[in-house]
Design a protein around this motif. Sequence first.
Motif, PDB file in Angstrom:
ATOM      1  N   UNK A  94      -2.961  -5.208   2.022  1.00  0.00           N
ATOM      2  CA  UNK A  94      -1.665  -5.763   1.669  1.00  0.00           C
ATOM      3  C   UNK A  94      -1.866  -6.748   0.526  1.00  0.00           C
ATOM      4  N   UNK A  95      -0.772  -7.134  -0.137  1.00  0.00           N
ATOM      5  CA  UNK A  95      -0.881  -7.983  -1.331  1.00  0.00           C
ATOM      6  C   UNK A  95      -1.383  -9.379  -0.999  1.00  0.00           C
ATOM      7  N   UNK A  96      -0.831  -9.997   0.023  1.00  0.00           N
ATOM      8  CA  UNK A  96      -1.123 -11.387   0.366  1.00  0.00           C
ATOM      9  C   UNK A  96      -2.415 -11.444   1.183  1.00  0.00           C
ATOM     10  N   UNK A  99       0.825  -1.209   0.000  1.00  0.00           N
ATOM     11  CA  UNK A  99       0.000   0.000   0.000  1.00  0.00           C
ATOM     12  C   UNK A  99       0.861   1.262   0.000  1.00  0.00           C
ATOM     13  N   UNK A 100       1.993   1.223   0.705  1.00  0.00           N
ATOM     14  CA  UNK A 100       2.895   2.380   0.711  1.00  0.00           C
ATOM     15  C   UNK A 100       3.409   2.672  -0.697  1.00  0.00           C
ATOM     16  N   UNK A 101       3.746   1.617  -1.452  1.00  0.00           N
ATOM     17  CA  UNK A 101       4.213   1.820  -2.815  1.00  0.00           C
ATOM     18  C   UNK A 101       3.077   2.294  -3.716  1.00  0.00           C
ATOM     19  N   UNK A 142       7.243   6.913  -0.565  1.00  0.00           N
ATOM     20  CA  UNK A 142       7.204   5.522  -0.110  1.00  0.00           C
ATOM     21  C   UNK A 142       7.599   5.431   1.363  1.00  0.00           C
ATOM     22  N   UNK A 143       8.685   6.104   1.737  1.00  0.00           N
ATOM     23  CA  UNK A 143       9.127   6.084   3.133  1.00  0.00           C
ATOM     24  C   UNK A 143       8.073   6.700   4.043  1.00  0.00           C
ATOM     25  N   UNK A 144       7.436   7.763   3.571  1.00  0.00           N
ATOM     26  CA  UNK A 144       6.372   8.396   4.347  1.00  0.00           C
ATOM     27  C   UNK A 144       5.200   7.442   4.547  1.00  0.00           C
ATOM     28  N   UNK A 145       4.894   6.659   3.498  1.00  0.00           N
ATOM     29  CA  UNK A 145       3.777   5.733   3.579  1.00  0.00           C
ATOM     30  C   UNK A 145       4.003   4.583   4.536  1.00  0.00           C
TER      31      UNK A 145
END
Length: 363
Positions: free
Chosen positions: A319-321, A247-249, A282-285
């Motif tokens: 999340x992906x999984x 999600x961050x990406x 991305x780091x912020x997320x």
Amino acid sequence: MTSPLAATRFSVLDRSRTREGEDGPAALRATVALARDVEALGYHRFWVSEHHGVPGVAGSAPTVLAAAVAAATGVIRVGTGGVMLPNHRPLVVAEQFGVLESLFPGRIDMGLGRSVGFTDGVRRALGRDKEDADDFGAQLDELLGWFLGAEGAAGAGAGRVRARPAEGLRVPPFVLATGDGAAVAAAAGLPLVMGDLRSRERVVAAVERYRADFRPSVWSAEPYVVVAGTVAVAATEEAAARLLVPEAWAMAYSRTRGEFPPLEPPERIEGLAMTDRQREFYASGLRGHVHGTEEQVRDALEAVVEETGADEVLVTTSTYDRAALLDSYARLARAVGLAPPPGDAGAGLTGLTGLTGLTSVNA
């Protein structure tokens, strides 16, 4: 000493996020399956959202999806987080929730927001612009008036039109606190949904103003605060942190490329050559979310509830999984002491096949 979580409700908001290689219908079916699973774990509500023209989100018609969720579950409350009121006529929204409440009495929530679309193109397609959000308070008054009938305000009974089957029903309304949502909720005497948990000082300040300005109404005699945010739980703190990566990406990609993509596997994302701006987003997320082991998350959520005085926590994790996501919800349920509902509602966890470490969830 009794934990503040003992009196706190826990609920789930799912945005029907698509995964790489997955189509919208599969994501919607997964949302319905997840609702059954979190019902079995003892969560209080399951809400779905409204997004239009977003590649990575399949949930565009929340009242339709809420009907599917309610039909597939038995006791969990079902609602929207939320219907974006500026996109719709209040009469139509009242009718839709009137139908839902008639079919699933005592289980429907009406979460309402003021967003008018992700991009200029979406807003044009909806026939809306950003200024339409400025009328949110008036639109809310009209919507509630259709339920109250002759007792209501603007819209109710206008030209002898009556909202059927909504009139006379009491579908609990909630206001999502975007813009001046906290002030609108206080003035209307409605429950408030406040996010996200990373902006703790802003959340606390808004909640304090809401409580101070709250006016009792036919809908709610007292203030009621739901705080919303991402909560990720895993066997280790590192594993929980990895759940946040997709999600961050996606958020970083949307900020730099203008398009919100499907979720991708974390191992692929961690190997990407990002631009400096993408890496910054991305780091912020990744920062500030509640994540960790069951004990770490329980301690963090106790602090959240103590600071905010929240009556309820609405978890919005993606999340992906999908198996790892359900594992996170199961661990969270165990950490905060949720109890499965009695009877047949959520009689089995449809997505837990093959997962380990979950045999005591329903104990």
